[in-house]
Motif scaffolding. Structure first.
Motif, PDB file in Angstrom:
ATOM      1  N   HIS A  23       0.937   5.903  -7.473  1.00  0.00           N
ATOM      2  CA  HIS A  23      -0.305   6.730  -7.815  1.00  0.00           C
ATOM      3  C   HIS A  23      -0.120   8.006  -8.233  1.00  0.00           C
ATOM      4  O   HIS A  23      -0.899   8.758  -9.080  1.00  0.00           O
ATOM      5  CB  HIS A  23      -1.232   6.317  -6.786  1.00  0.00           C
ATOM      6  CG  HIS A  23      -2.426   7.276  -6.872  1.00  0.00           C
ATOM      7  ND1 HIS A  23      -3.625   6.718  -7.696  1.00  0.00           N
ATOM      8  CD2 HIS A  23      -3.110   8.463  -6.402  1.00  0.00           C
ATOM      9  CE1 HIS A  23      -4.642   7.700  -7.701  1.00  0.00           C
ATOM     10  NE2 HIS A  23      -4.391   8.528  -6.955  1.00  0.00           N
TER      11      HIS A  23
ATOM     12  N   TYR B 285      -1.236   2.966   3.875  1.00  0.00           N
ATOM     13  CA  TYR B 285      -2.025   4.226   3.327  1.00  0.00           C
ATOM     14  C   TYR B 285      -1.535   5.368   4.040  1.00  0.00           C
ATOM     15  O   TYR B 285      -1.125   6.391   3.638  1.00  0.00           O
ATOM     16  CB  TYR B 285      -3.273   3.976   2.980  1.00  0.00           C
ATOM     17  CG  TYR B 285      -3.540   3.109   1.827  1.00  0.00           C
ATOM     18  CD1 TYR B 285      -2.904   3.188   0.577  1.00  0.00           C
ATOM     19  CD2 TYR B 285      -4.557   1.951   2.119  1.00  0.00           C
ATOM     20  CE1 TYR B 285      -3.528   2.373  -0.341  1.00  0.00           C
ATOM     21  CE2 TYR B 285      -4.784   0.995   0.982  1.00  0.00           C
ATOM     22  CZ  TYR B 285      -4.376   1.246  -0.079  1.00  0.00           C
ATOM     23  OH  TYR B 285      -4.710   0.554  -1.018  1.00  0.00           O
TER      24      TYR B 285
ATOM     25  N   SER C 166       1.045  -1.224  -0.006  1.00  0.00           N
ATOM     26  CA  SER C 166      -0.044  -0.043  -0.014  1.00  0.00           C
ATOM     27  C   SER C 166       0.735   1.352  -0.064  1.00  0.00           C
ATOM     28  O   SER C 166       0.669   2.303  -0.805  1.00  0.00           O
ATOM     29  CB  SER C 166      -0.842  -0.015   1.224  1.00  0.00           C
ATOM     30  OG  SER C 166      -1.922  -1.063   1.323  1.00  0.00           O
TER      31      SER C 166
ATOM     32  N   TRP D  10      -4.010   3.339  -6.528  1.00  0.00           N
ATOM     33  CA  TRP D  10      -4.162   2.999  -5.355  1.00  0.00           C
ATOM     34  C   TRP D  10      -4.944   2.014  -4.832  1.00  0.00           C
ATOM     35  O   TRP D  10      -4.675   1.393  -3.618  1.00  0.00           O
ATOM     36  CB  TRP D  10      -4.311   4.394  -4.617  1.00  0.00           C
ATOM     37  CG  TRP D  10      -5.736   4.788  -4.467  1.00  0.00           C
ATOM     38  CD1 TRP D  10      -6.199   5.699  -5.552  1.00  0.00           C
ATOM     39  CD2 TRP D  10      -7.158   4.464  -3.892  1.00  0.00           C
ATOM     40  NE1 TRP D  10      -7.540   5.530  -5.284  1.00  0.00           N
ATOM     41  CE2 TRP D  10      -8.049   5.095  -4.049  1.00  0.00           C
ATOM     42  CE3 TRP D  10      -6.885   3.408  -2.530  1.00  0.00           C
ATOM     43  CZ2 TRP D  10      -9.386   4.781  -3.747  1.00  0.00           C
ATOM     44  CZ3 TRP D  10      -8.208   3.280  -1.972  1.00  0.00           C
ATOM     45  CH2 TRP D  10      -9.471   3.815  -2.481  1.00  0.00           C
ATOM     46  N   THR D  11      -5.890   1.701  -5.515  1.00  0.00           N
ATOM     47  CA  THR D  11      -6.606   0.455  -5.149  1.00  0.00           C
ATOM     48  C   THR D  11      -6.081  -0.954  -5.397  1.00  0.00           C
ATOM     49  O   THR D  11      -6.686  -1.887  -4.922  1.00  0.00           O
ATOM     50  CB  THR D  11      -8.189   0.440  -5.722  1.00  0.00           C
ATOM     51  OG1 THR D  11      -7.867   0.305  -7.097  1.00  0.00           O
ATOM     52  CG2 THR D  11      -8.750   1.576  -5.757  1.00  0.00           C
ATOM     53  N   THR D  12      -4.960  -0.936  -5.867  1.00  0.00           N
ATOM     54  CA  THR D  12      -4.425  -2.389  -6.290  1.00  0.00           C
ATOM     55  C   THR D  12      -4.456  -3.243  -5.164  1.00  0.00           C
ATOM     56  O   THR D  12      -4.610  -4.507  -5.236  1.00  0.00           O
ATOM     57  CB  THR D  12      -3.114  -2.236  -7.081  1.00  0.00           C
ATOM     58  OG1 THR D  12      -3.038  -1.282  -8.026  1.00  0.00           O
ATOM     59  CG2 THR D  12      -2.555  -3.479  -7.504  1.00  0.00           C
TER      60      THR D  12
ATOM     61  N   LEU E 162      -5.996  -3.427  -2.408  1.00  0.00           N
ATOM     62  CA  LEU E 162      -7.312  -3.805  -1.742  1.00  0.00           C
ATOM     63  C   LEU E 162      -8.113  -4.847  -2.881  1.00  0.00           C
ATOM     64  O   LEU E 162      -8.501  -5.890  -2.330  1.00  0.00           O
ATOM     65  CB  LEU E 162      -8.293  -2.530  -2.047  1.00  0.00           C
ATOM     66  CG  LEU E 162      -7.666  -1.285  -1.135  1.00  0.00           C
ATOM     67  CD1 LEU E 162      -8.814  -0.345  -1.042  1.00  0.00           C
ATOM     68  CD2 LEU E 162      -7.640  -1.803   0.294  1.00  0.00           C
ATOM     69  N   ILE E 163      -7.786  -4.594  -4.177  1.00  0.00           N
ATOM     70  CA  ILE E 163      -8.233  -5.821  -5.058  1.00  0.00           C
ATOM     71  C   ILE E 163      -7.519  -6.973  -4.836  1.00  0.00           C
ATOM     72  O   ILE E 163      -7.984  -8.039  -4.716  1.00  0.00           O
ATOM     73  CB  ILE E 163      -7.815  -5.177  -6.542  1.00  0.00           C
ATOM     74  CG1 ILE E 163      -8.708  -4.015  -6.791  1.00  0.00           C
ATOM     75  CG2 ILE E 163      -8.017  -6.361  -7.710  1.00  0.00           C
ATOM     76  CD1 ILE E 163      -8.652  -3.543  -8.220  1.00  0.00           C
TER      77      ILE E 163
END
Length: 257
Positions: free
Chosen positions: A147, A193, A140, A163-165, A167-168
């Motif tokens: 990002h 984060y 993160s 930035w969601t990578t 989380l996925i």
């Protein structure tokens, strides 16, 4: 037929020998604790994060749970994932900062948050252990840097925020891999984060104190592969060994990535 890269033991050995000091300490701790749990399985029960058992006498679990693993495969996969991430972190922030954070807040904060969520929100008692909390924390933090220069990536007609990578990846891992803690990984990613955004940089001891410790204990001269916190003065990997050959007569090369 497609050609696949061959495993090169010499390159692996060279990579291991080039690991900075704190990264080595953490890797040795992970491997050493796994070896110790073979004859002494109670070590795993002593250090795993079990929310229902948490009180002031059990705070050691917040520091130990990232270093302990369920079995060999669990340990080796986490080790392969987390080692280059910790190495990169140490190369950027220094050995003292890395040791201070990974033996303290980077375990206690996500562990404490996970305990609170399990007890008072989910109302469960799922036991967790393993360095994957550090994997998603560091992923993160790294993806937030990416990002800034590459805010999105394309998946077909869709633009996905970079930035969601993590989380996925956390969601996919939770679906495909059994006995994985979605909440635990999210706690690690959340701290990553916050670190990358600069909100918790106060967790790092003041640089003046770190430089004083380095100088007082002569860490640059005593510890191999030590990474100085004062990179502006000493360079990323501290003072290089000197020889009788004048520096002006030999070409120099910067170490590290």
């Amino acid at each position: 037929m497609p050609s696949f890269p061959q495993f090169n033991p010499a390159r692996l050995r060279s990579y291991i020998f080039r690991l900075p000091f704190a990264t080595r300490i953490l890797v040795v701790a992970i491997v050493g604790l796994w070896i110790a749990t073979v004859p002494f399985p109670w070590i795993r029960e002593f250090g795993r994060l079990e929310p229902a058992k948490m009180d002031l006498t059990q705070m050691h679990r917040l520091n130990l749970f990232p270093l302990l693993h369920l079995n060999f495969l669990h340990m080796i996969f986490n080790l392969l994932a987390v080692t280059p991430l910790i190495e990169r972190f140490e190369s950027e922030y220094g050995t003292l900062v890395t040791l201070a954070l990974f033996t303290g807040p980077f375990g206690t904060i996500p562990g404490g948050l996970y305990t609170l969520l399990e007890l008072y929100v989910v109302r469960s008692n799922t036991i967790v252990m393993g360095a994957s909390v550090w994997v998603f924390l560091l992923l993160s933090a790294e993806v937030m840097k990416t990002h800034k220069t590459n805010p999105n990536f394309n998946v077909g007609p869709y633009k996905i925020p970079t930035w969601t990578t993590p989380l996925i990846l956390i969601v996919v891992t939770s679906i495909l891999v059994p006995h994985v803690s979605l909440i635990g990984h999210l706690c690690g990613a959340g701290l990553g984060y916050l670190w990358a955004s600069g909100y918790i940089k106060f967790l790092v001891p003041p640089e003046k104190i770190l430089r004083w410790i380095e100088t007082k204990l002569n860490l640059l001269g005593r510890l191999p592969h030590y990474v100085s916190v004062d990179q502006k003065t000493y360079g990323r990997y501290g003072v290089l060994p000197t020889s009788s050959v004048p520096l002006g007569e030999v070409p120099g090369q910067r170490l590290g990535p």
